[in-house]
Scaffold this motif. Sequence first.
Motif, PDB file in Angstrom:
ATOM      1  N   GLN A  46      76.014 -20.484  95.826  1.00  0.00           N
ATOM      2  CA  GLN A  46      75.924 -19.414  94.825  1.00  0.00           C
ATOM      3  C   GLN A  46      77.070 -19.515  93.823  1.00  0.00           C
ATOM      4  O   GLN A  46      76.890 -19.281  92.639  1.00  0.00           O
ATOM      5  CB  GLN A  46      75.982 -18.042  95.503  1.00  0.00           C
ATOM      6  N   TYR A  49      76.386 -22.539  91.462  1.00  0.00           N
ATOM      7  CA  TYR A  49      74.921 -22.546  91.397  1.00  0.00           C
ATOM      8  C   TYR A  49      74.363 -23.544  90.399  1.00  0.00           C
ATOM      9  O   TYR A  49      73.212 -23.925  90.489  1.00  0.00           O
ATOM     10  CB  TYR A  49      74.402 -21.143  91.059  1.00  0.00           C
ATOM     11  N   HIS A  50      75.174 -23.970  89.439  1.00  0.00           N
ATOM     12  CA  HIS A  50      74.648 -24.871  88.406  1.00  0.00           C
ATOM     13  C   HIS A  50      74.611 -26.329  88.873  1.00  0.00           C
ATOM     14  O   HIS A  50      74.068 -27.172  88.191  1.00  0.00           O
ATOM     15  CB  HIS A  50      75.468 -24.730  87.131  1.00  0.00           C
ATOM     16  N   SER A  54      73.244 -27.485  94.764  1.00  0.00           N
ATOM     17  CA  SER A  54      73.098 -26.051  95.034  1.00  0.00           C
ATOM     18  C   SER A  54      71.706 -25.582  94.667  1.00  0.00           C
ATOM     19  O   SER A  54      71.070 -24.821  95.383  1.00  0.00           O
ATOM     20  CB  SER A  54      74.100 -25.245  94.218  1.00  0.00           C
ATOM     21  N   ARG A  55      71.249 -26.051  93.508  1.00  0.00           N
ATOM     22  CA  ARG A  55      69.939 -25.638  93.024  1.00  0.00           C
ATOM     23  C   ARG A  55      68.864 -26.078  94.016  1.00  0.00           C
ATOM     24  O   ARG A  55      67.960 -25.334  94.347  1.00  0.00           O
ATOM     25  CB  ARG A  55      69.697 -26.274  91.663  1.00  0.00           C
ATOM     26  N   ILE A  58      69.156 -23.886  97.179  1.00  0.00           N
ATOM     27  CA  ILE A  58      68.704 -22.507  96.970  1.00  0.00           C
ATOM     28  C   ILE A  58      67.179 -22.461  96.880  1.00  0.00           C
ATOM     29  O   ILE A  58      66.534 -21.603  97.488  1.00  0.00           O
ATOM     30  CB  ILE A  58      69.372 -21.908  95.716  1.00  0.00           C
ATOM     31  N   LEU A  59      66.615 -23.417  96.154  1.00  0.00           N
ATOM     32  CA  LEU A  59      65.151 -23.405  96.018  1.00  0.00           C
ATOM     33  C   LEU A  59      64.479 -23.779  97.335  1.00  0.00           C
ATOM     34  O   LEU A  59      63.421 -23.264  97.666  1.00  0.00           O
ATOM     35  CB  LEU A  59      64.720 -24.335  94.886  1.00  0.00           C
ATOM     36  N   GLY A  62      64.279 -20.857  99.590  1.00  0.00           N
ATOM     37  CA  GLY A  62      63.338 -19.816  99.187  1.00  0.00           C
ATOM     38  C   GLY A  62      63.847 -18.898  98.097  1.00  0.00           C
ATOM     39  O   GLY A  62      63.346 -17.792  97.937  1.00  0.00           O
ATOM     40  N   GLY A  63      64.845 -19.363  97.357  1.00  0.00           N
ATOM     41  CA  GLY A  63      65.277 -18.590  96.189  1.00  0.00           C
ATOM     42  C   GLY A  63      66.560 -17.823  96.423  1.00  0.00           C
ATOM     43  O   GLY A  63      67.063 -17.705  97.533  1.00  0.00           O
ATOM     44  N   MET A  64      67.073 -17.308  95.300  1.00  0.00           N
ATOM     45  CA  MET A  64      68.367 -16.647  95.293  1.00  0.00           C
ATOM     46  C   MET A  64      68.404 -15.439  96.232  1.00  0.00           C
ATOM     47  O   MET A  64      69.385 -15.234  96.944  1.00  0.00           O
ATOM     48  CB  MET A  64      68.669 -16.215  93.862  1.00  0.00           C
ATOM     49  N   ASP A  65      67.345 -14.657  96.217  1.00  0.00           N
ATOM     50  CA  ASP A  65      67.358 -13.452  97.049  1.00  0.00           C
ATOM     51  C   ASP A  65      67.406 -13.794  98.536  1.00  0.00           C
ATOM     52  O   ASP A  65      68.116 -13.158  99.305  1.00  0.00           O
ATOM     53  CB  ASP A  65      66.130 -12.590  96.747  1.00  0.00           C
ATOM     54  N   LYS A  68      70.858 -14.958  99.451  1.00  0.00           N
ATOM     55  CA  LYS A  68      71.776 -13.821  99.575  1.00  0.00           C
ATOM     56  C   LYS A  68      71.547 -13.098 100.905  1.00  0.00           C
ATOM     57  O   LYS A  68      72.496 -12.658 101.555  1.00  0.00           O
ATOM     58  CB  LYS A  68      71.582 -12.860  98.404  1.00  0.00           C
ATOM     59  N   LEU A 157      81.307  -5.983  98.302  1.00  0.00           N
ATOM     60  CA  LEU A 157      80.314  -6.516  97.364  1.00  0.00           C
ATOM     61  C   LEU A 157      78.897  -6.151  97.775  1.00  0.00           C
ATOM     62  O   LEU A 157      78.000  -6.095  96.942  1.00  0.00           O
ATOM     63  CB  LEU A 157      80.452  -8.037  97.269  1.00  0.00           C
ATOM     64  N   LYS A 176      85.218  -9.620  94.275  1.00  0.00           N
ATOM     65  CA  LYS A 176      84.414 -10.809  94.013  1.00  0.00           C
ATOM     66  C   LYS A 176      85.324 -12.027  93.857  1.00  0.00           C
ATOM     67  O   LYS A 176      85.086 -13.088  94.439  1.00  0.00           O
ATOM     68  CB  LYS A 176      83.581 -10.607  92.746  1.00  0.00           C
ATOM     69  N   LEU A 184      86.718 -20.592  99.002  1.00  0.00           N
ATOM     70  CA  LEU A 184      87.117 -21.955  98.663  1.00  0.00           C
ATOM     71  C   LEU A 184      88.289 -22.391  99.538  1.00  0.00           C
ATOM     72  O   LEU A 184      88.332 -23.518 100.032  1.00  0.00           O
ATOM     73  CB  LEU A 184      87.488 -22.002  97.181  1.00  0.00           C
TER      74      LEU A 184
ATOM     75  N   GLN B 375      62.476 -20.155  90.095  1.00  0.00           N
ATOM     76  CA  GLN B 375      61.761 -19.660  91.271  1.00  0.00           C
ATOM     77  C   GLN B 375      60.323 -19.304  90.943  1.00  0.00           C
ATOM     78  O   GLN B 375      59.415 -19.550  91.720  1.00  0.00           O
ATOM     79  CB  GLN B 375      62.478 -18.427  91.823  1.00  0.00           C
ATOM     80  N   ARG B 381      57.860 -17.217  93.339  1.00  0.00           N
ATOM     81  CA  ARG B 381      58.492 -16.028  93.883  1.00  0.00           C
ATOM     82  C   ARG B 381      59.622 -15.614  92.954  1.00  0.00           C
ATOM     83  O   ARG B 381      60.653 -16.273  92.892  1.00  0.00           O
ATOM     84  CB  ARG B 381      59.044 -16.343  95.270  1.00  0.00           C
TER      85      ARG B 381
END
Lengths: 252, 479
Positions: A46, A49-50, A54-55, A58-59, A62-65, A68, A157, A176, A184, B375, B381
């Motif tokens: 996260q 993320y760029h 990481s991308r 994350i994908l 199943g995505g960012m949510d 998290k 957070l 944050k 890190l 996504q 999704r």
Amino acid sequence: MMTEGGLAESIGNHGDTLRRFSNARVAEHLLVMFTVGILVTTGLSQKFYHLDVSRWLILKLGGMDTVKLIHRFAGIVFGATMLFHMVIAVIGIALRKWSPSMMINAKDFSDAVHNIKYYAGAEDLPAVCDRYTYKQKFQYWGILTGGLLMILTGSLLWFPALVTGFLPGEFIPAAKTLHTDEALVIFLFISLWHIYNSIFSPEVFPLDTSIFTGHISMKRMLREHPAELARIEGVGLGEILKERQRDMQETG
Amino acid sequence: VSKKGIGLLLFLLFMAVTVSSRLAAAGEQILSDEATACLGCHGRRGIVKKFENGETMAAYVEAATFKASVHNSLGCRGCHPEFSTGIHPSRRFRSKRQYQIRCSLVCRRCHSGNQMRNSHVGEALFQEERQGKPVVCSDCHGSHSIMPTGAKTFKTEEQYCMSCHEHSIIMDFRNGETLSFTVDKPALESSVHNELSCSDCHPGFSPKKHPRRIFGSRRDYAITSSESCRRCHFDKYTRTRASIHYTLISRGDLRPPSCTDCHGFHNISRGSKEKLSIAGKCRRCHQAIYDLYAESIHGRSLFDEHNLDVPVCTDCHVAHEIVNPLTLDYRRRIPEICSNCHSDKTIMAKYGLSTDIRTYVSDFHGNGMYFDGKQRKLLLRPTGPIAVCTDCHGTHTIQKTLDTDTAIIKANLEKRCRQCHDGAINTIPDKWLSHYKPSMKRTPIVFLVKVIYKIFIPVLVIGLLLQIVLHIWHYASNR
């Protein structure tokens, strides 16, 4: 623990091991290992993320949510393990069941200086350490304080609306920053120091198995924890140190 | 003669008949509905106009003669403007002569005095007119049977077209609307298209062909005419196809603009980048939004200070591929759209605004938005609802956040935060970093934490690495 054949014999036999960690400690380490692994991968992906990796991760997850969510629940398990450990440690020490062997004392600093000199060639023998060496204490307190910071800032957070009810709003960006920077630190600390000391260090290579099996070899006890060994064997430290010197001269 | 020969002969005969019938059809002038309606009565012999002095005149028009005349395309109203299919006023004239004099006045609507003075005959007639003797055009030219002179030659197509369209020609539409087909010659000459000839934009029309087209309404005509533009501006046309305006038009809603609505037609000028005029064009349909914009910080700077740094409609919505701003695709692009200006240091320095786009992009909202599109595409999704610039700052109503009434801004922001974060307290907007890098003055805690870690991380890493190197060196040198 100790055979009738005497100290030299028992140590000379490399197959002999000592029980170092209870099953609870082994389980604790496994839990921390896995949760920190999950937390670091889901957290750093996260933060960075760029990056392509990481991308991808994350994908794939199943995505960012989802990431998290995984991160938060791994955080709960990690936090629970930490709190459980601390409560147990405090109770154990208070009931005088355990000695506070993890406490940092002045000798740890002198041991560190001594060992640096020894590695540099200015001393002939390594420092005489007890149950935990200064390196191990450093790792333990590093992960404990770092982990506590992460739990604290992570909770801030997770519930920003709740937290700002009684704390200034600035605590959220501060938490944050702290969370991400401390992550890190923990990542670098583990990947550099802990992994080196428990995998790549010539003393333990290919792997320090004691935390997984709960057992440590007599040879390593003699070299790394002579003070503890002397106490366990019920002999004088001087005798143990002589034995260590002999052992080191033999094996080089 | 072989069977093949007969077949070929029949085929050629068939072709000849087809081609000739087509040619005949092309040559025949089709009369307008209105003219056909008029001829329903006036095409029959026996209709007579009576004058007050007892004179009579046949009100008969021979359809074939009128069809062959040079004015056939004008219909009946062209010369009898008082009459139409529904209106037929009863007018009284003293004599046949008085009627003829009145009718001749209509001719001058198109055939100006200048045109007539150019000829010797015309000059003589005007002389007579000045002396009190009326000029009756139909005495020489006839009325419904006026034929092409044939003597007239046109050097260019434009000259030919303008010989009629310079004058007041009115087009009727089915719904009763009318439109002047008079071409403003000076405007045409100063337009960016002055090198083009008429048929470049009006394909199908030429000195030889003048098809009669009937349109439902002025709007219908405007949209159909805009189709001509793509003959050259195909790139713009393609982009327009993606727009919300085109989508609406293709669904049958004729209100959205087509090319000519923004660019004009005969007076077309180079695509203007002049911000005020752009806003004015959109305003014609989007008045309510224009009013909001005019009150925003961007609008006020543009209108009051003539500040050209601010965006107008097309800066965010672009000019041709104007997509529906309510789509998710557009929403996802909003941070990028705003950052076009707001990450530009030279512009923002003038107003003391932060250009640090990372304060959004790498924060929770920003990185969520970054993944939202991916996504949606890859996992089908979406992420949860995520705030973009406009959610907190507004769209057309954007106001200054620095020195306007911060209480209002805070209250609005708080309301906005609460839409997603239940029970967000007013201290969140109060102490949020608000897109500025943490500094000792604004956010000391965040700043100090950052500074501490900036020092601590390298010290830690270097220290640990040195230890490791020393350790390895010890074992390596001992062996």
